[in-house]
Scaffold this motif. Structure first.
Motif, PDB file in Angstrom:
ATOM      1  N   THR A  11      11.572   3.994  29.333  1.00 53.79           N
ATOM      2  CA  THR A  11      12.378   3.309  30.330  1.00 53.79           C
ATOM      3  C   THR A  11      11.641   3.277  31.667  1.00 53.79           C
ATOM      4  N   ILE A  12      11.607   2.106  32.301  1.00 48.62           N
ATOM      5  CA  ILE A  12      11.029   1.975  33.637  1.00 48.62           C
ATOM      6  C   ILE A  12      12.072   1.354  34.563  1.00 48.62           C
ATOM      7  N   SER A  13      11.933   1.607  35.849  1.00 48.19           N
ATOM      8  CA  SER A  13      12.874   1.039  36.814  1.00 48.19           C
ATOM      9  C   SER A  13      12.153   0.744  38.120  1.00 48.19           C
ATOM     10  N   LEU A  14      12.661  -0.234  38.841  1.00 44.87           N
ATOM     11  CA  LEU A  14      12.074  -0.647  40.106  1.00 44.87           C
ATOM     12  C   LEU A  14      12.816   0.026  41.260  1.00 44.87           C
ATOM     13  N   PRO A  15      12.135   0.897  42.024  1.00 45.77           N
ATOM     14  CA  PRO A  15      12.799   1.505  43.188  1.00 45.77           C
ATOM     15  C   PRO A  15      13.186   0.439  44.205  1.00 45.77           C
ATOM     16  N   SER A  16      14.152   0.754  45.028  1.00 47.91           N
ATOM     17  CA  SER A  16      14.571  -0.184  46.067  1.00 47.91           C
ATOM     18  C   SER A  16      13.424  -0.449  47.031  1.00 47.91           C
ATOM     19  N   ARG A  17      13.484  -1.571  47.716  1.00 46.99           N
ATOM     20  CA  ARG A  17      12.430  -1.900  48.668  1.00 46.99           C
ATOM     21  C   ARG A  17      12.332  -0.832  49.754  1.00 46.99           C
ATOM     22  N   GLU A  18      13.474  -0.331  50.206  1.00 48.05           N
ATOM     23  CA  GLU A  18      13.466   0.708  51.239  1.00 48.05           C
ATOM     24  C   GLU A  18      12.729   1.944  50.747  1.00 48.05           C
ATOM     25  N   LYS A  19      12.971   2.309  49.480  1.00 44.18           N
ATOM     26  CA  LYS A  19      12.296   3.482  48.940  1.00 44.18           C
ATOM     27  C   LYS A  19      10.802   3.222  48.768  1.00 44.18           C
ATOM     28  N   ILE A  41       5.354  -1.583  37.401  1.00 41.79           N
ATOM     29  CA  ILE A  41       4.305  -2.076  36.511  1.00 41.79           C
ATOM     30  C   ILE A  41       2.997  -1.464  36.984  1.00 41.79           C
ATOM     31  N   ASP A  42       2.364  -0.660  36.137  1.00 42.17           N
ATOM     32  CA  ASP A  42       1.192   0.111  36.560  1.00 42.17           C
ATOM     33  C   ASP A  42      -0.088  -0.531  36.035  1.00 42.17           C
ATOM     34  N   LEU A  43      -0.801  -1.194  36.939  1.00 36.64           N
ATOM     35  CA  LEU A  43      -2.081  -1.835  36.616  1.00 36.64           C
ATOM     36  C   LEU A  43      -3.219  -1.181  37.393  1.00 36.64           C
ATOM     37  N   LEU A  44      -3.030   0.084  37.748  1.00 37.09           N
ATOM     38  CA  LEU A  44      -4.066   0.823  38.472  1.00 37.09           C
ATOM     39  C   LEU A  44      -5.356   0.883  37.662  1.00 37.09           C
ATOM     40  N   THR A  45      -5.218   1.117  36.348  1.00 38.24           N
ATOM     41  CA  THR A  45      -6.386   1.227  35.493  1.00 38.24           C
ATOM     42  C   THR A  45      -5.986   0.955  34.052  1.00 38.24           C
ATOM     43  N   ASP A  46      -6.969   0.555  33.248  1.00 36.34           N
ATOM     44  CA  ASP A  46      -6.764   0.457  31.805  1.00 36.34           C
ATOM     45  C   ASP A  46      -7.368   1.667  31.107  1.00 36.34           C
ATOM     46  N   SER A  47      -7.694   2.698  31.870  1.00 38.22           N
ATOM     47  CA  SER A  47      -8.365   3.885  31.344  1.00 38.22           C
ATOM     48  C   SER A  47      -7.343   4.948  30.942  1.00 38.22           C
ATOM     49  N   GLY A  48      -7.160   5.116  29.642  1.00 36.55           N
ATOM     50  CA  GLY A  48      -6.253   6.145  29.150  1.00 36.55           C
ATOM     51  C   GLY A  48      -4.791   5.788  29.243  1.00 36.55           C
ATOM     52  N   THR A  49      -4.473   4.551  29.594  1.00 33.51           N
ATOM     53  CA  THR A  49      -3.094   4.158  29.831  1.00 33.51           C
ATOM     54  C   THR A  49      -2.528   3.277  28.721  1.00 33.51           C
ATOM     55  N   GLY A  50      -3.310   3.012  27.676  1.00 33.07           N
ATOM     56  CA  GLY A  50      -2.873   2.127  26.609  1.00 33.07           C
ATOM     57  C   GLY A  50      -1.959   2.811  25.610  1.00 33.07           C
ATOM     58  N   GLU A 365       0.615  -4.209  49.578  1.00 31.97           N
ATOM     59  CA  GLU A 365       1.630  -5.269  49.597  1.00 31.97           C
ATOM     60  C   GLU A 365       2.178  -5.554  48.198  1.00 31.97           C
ATOM     61  N   LEU A 366       1.358  -5.439  47.179  1.00 27.38           N
ATOM     62  CA  LEU A 366       1.845  -5.619  45.814  1.00 27.38           C
ATOM     63  C   LEU A 366       2.867  -4.549  45.458  1.00 27.38           C
ATOM     64  N   TYR A 367       2.621  -3.320  45.904  1.00 29.49           N
ATOM     65  CA  TYR A 367       3.605  -2.264  45.644  1.00 29.49           C
ATOM     66  C   TYR A 367       4.862  -2.464  46.495  1.00 29.49           C
ATOM     67  N   ARG A 368       4.666  -2.805  47.746  1.00 26.25           N
ATOM     68  CA  ARG A 368       5.801  -3.011  48.640  1.00 26.25           C
ATOM     69  C   ARG A 368       6.715  -4.130  48.112  1.00 26.25           C
ATOM     70  N   GLU A 369       6.090  -5.205  47.603  1.00 26.42           N
ATOM     71  CA  GLU A 369       6.860  -6.378  47.184  1.00 26.42           C
ATOM     72  C   GLU A 369       7.542  -6.194  45.833  1.00 26.42           C
ATOM     73  N   GLY A 370       6.837  -5.593  44.866  1.00 23.30           N
ATOM     74  CA  GLY A 370       7.407  -5.558  43.523  1.00 23.30           C
ATOM     75  C   GLY A 370       7.154  -4.306  42.715  1.00 23.30           C
ATOM     76  N   GLY A 371       6.719  -3.216  43.366  1.00 23.33           N
ATOM     77  CA  GLY A 371       6.481  -1.978  42.631  1.00 23.33           C
ATOM     78  C   GLY A 371       5.300  -2.045  41.690  1.00 23.33           C
ATOM     79  N   VAL A 372       4.363  -2.972  41.941  1.00 19.62           N
ATOM     80  CA  VAL A 372       3.171  -3.137  41.108  1.00 19.62           C
ATOM     81  C   VAL A 372       2.029  -2.315  41.699  1.00 19.62           C
ATOM     82  N   ARG A 373       1.414  -1.478  40.875  1.00 17.77           N
ATOM     83  CA  ARG A 373       0.293  -0.668  41.366  1.00 17.77           C
ATOM     84  C   ARG A 373      -1.024  -1.250  40.860  1.00 17.77           C
ATOM     85  N   ALA A 374      -1.951  -1.470  41.779  1.00 16.84           N
ATOM     86  CA  ALA A 374      -3.281  -1.999  41.472  1.00 16.84           C
ATOM     87  C   ALA A 374      -4.319  -1.111  42.149  1.00 16.84           C
TER      88      ALA A 374
END
Length: 448
Positions: A11-19, A41-50, A365-374
């Motif tokens: 299960t994954i969830s998107l924290p509020s923008r304030e959080k 959505i975690d796109l920090l790396t494809d290393s060990g995350t598959g 900004e990607l994390y701030r906008e949509g919880g996406v990690r790059a």
């Protein structure tokens, strides 16, 4: 349609923008410091995350935890020889362990190591030996708008210029990274691999391939290099790697596991030296810092990596994300690579100077906008280098669905829509090793 189905979900969830705003501040505007539970959505790396297969999970239960001479190591050694063609294998806890073991045997202070483009840990390991890591990209590799089938190739012409300046004796190692992670995941042709092997032989240097994404590279060769039209992925892998003296490998990529790696080679004398160094830094040469269960799963994953359905679906999912991002008006490095889509933050935030790290701004900004990690792979990750301001969206293997990718594209599109209003960043603290500063440095928004 995918050739696999899910047997387990998380299960994954998107924290509020304030959080998300508060988390960014607490993390010092560094995505590595964001707790994973707060990432959507975690796109920090494809290393060990598959996602491992059912056969790999079964292999975990078969793992032999013997300290020395385990049956799991024997299976790994057989898989490496069958898939990659190398008879001697030194297991390590991950790819950087393999780099430490191999380069510690080959590189001395004052040496120069050539690479099509060093990645961060490779560069750091070369520098740690007192040597100078030098990149040899081909013309056009640094231009996101230039099309080309193999923009990850090694420039032998540039390498010869360096030899003319410093002499062949100063260069003990030549490295080829496939695919070329520091050049937007671009592939390397077999023709170029042969040329680099011949060059290394000319100057009596050890030719090492960083083979973390060898199967993805083989897929591009199959699709783009006329000689290999109709060849199998497995055959292309064996052909391309046959020209190398040794390889370093992070099993967390194309071996489809969560931990582990190895160095492999042909030369028995180098093998003995690597084993002794591995005992010092990694563990006994038949477990190398890994549990037997992880070694067993890696042996299975290596064989799965060259199966056509996996490779084709893997690369095509990344291409699909690139198309979605372009449709949202987000500048993308072209052509899209095999494991990640690279965003051109320099173009998106053209009003920001390099010293305000536009790539790291986009990550935030990607994390701030949509919880996406790059992750940023520009001037923040590679200080002092003349690099593009790129942000990598690395897609974990067999993990996310199309809907997840749509969220990523929509998030990036929303950031692009308000790109003129973003604020630059400045560093507030960094570690003493500049090649690794992006892992732990902290930043804050520029106030003036």
């Amino acid at each position: 349609m995918r050739s696999y189905k899910a047997k387990m979900v998380e299960t994954i969830s998107l924290p509020s923008r304030e959080k998300r705003e508060a988390i960014l501040d607490e993390a010092g505007y560094n995505a590595f410091n964001i707790p994973a539970e707060h990432v959507y959505i975690d796109l920090l790396t494809d290393s060990g995350t598959g996602t491992m297969s059912d056969e790999q999970w079964a292999a975990l239960f078969r793992g032999d935890e013997s300290y020395a001479g385990s049956t799991s190591f024997a299976k790994l050694r057989e898989a490496v020889e069958d898939v990659m063609g190398f008879p001697h294998v030194v297991p390590t806890h991950q790819g950087r362990g393999a780099e430490n073991v191999l380069y510690g045997c080959l590189v001395d202070e004052g040496d120069i190591v050539l690479n099509n483009a060093h990645f961060d840990t490779t560069r750091a390991h070369v520098a740690n030996q007192g040597a100078d890591p030098v990149d040899c990209p081909i013309e056009g590799a640094k231009d996101p708008s230039v099309d080309g089938p193999f923009k990850g190739d090694f420039s032998v012409e540039r390498a010869r210029e360096i030899v003319a300046d410093v002499g062949a004796d100063a260069i003990p190692v030549v490295v080829l990274t496939i695919t070329n992670n520091s050049t937007a995941g671009q592939p390397v042709s077999v023709e170029n691999t042969r040329e680099v092997a011949d060059f290394a032989a000319e100057i009596d240097a050890t030719f090492v391939v960083d083979a973390c994404r060898f199967a993805e590279n083989a897929y591009f060769v199959q699709q783009r290099e006329a000689e290999f039209d109709g060849s199998s992925i497995a055959d292309i892998v064996r052909e391309q790697l046959s020209y190398a003296d040794a390889v370093t490998m992070s099993g967390k990529k194309e071996a489809l596991v969560n931990i582990g790696g190895f160095a492999a080679m042909h030369d028995a004398e180098l093998f003995e030296a690597a084993k002794q160094r591995a005992i010092l830094y990694e563990g006994f040469p038949t477990y190398g810092g890994m549990a037997g269960r992880d070694i067993e799963a890696m042996a299975v994953g290596l064989r799965e990596a060259v199966e056509p359905p996996y490779v084709e679906e893997r690369v095509q999912q990344v291409q699909e994300l690139g198309e979605m991002l372009e449709a949202e008006g987000v500048p993308v490095y072209k052509p899209v690579g095999g494991h990640a889509v690279y965003l051109d933050a320099g173009q998106l935030f053209s009003q920001l100077p390099r010293e305000q790290f536009p790539g790291q701004v986009l990550v935030c900004e990607l994390y701030r906008e949509g919880g996406v990690r790059a992750v940023e792979l520009g001037s923040f990750a590679f200080p002092g280098a003349n690099r593009l301001e790129l942000v990598r969206l690395a897609v974990p293997r067999r993990t996310y669905s199309r809907e997840h990718l749509e969220h990523v594209a929509e998030t990036a599109g929303a950031v692009a829509d308000r790109s003129e209003y973003v604020t630059g960043l400045e560093i507030t603290g960094e570690p003493p090793v500049p090649e690794l500063r992006h892992f732990s440095a902290t930043l804050r928004p520029v106030t003036e």
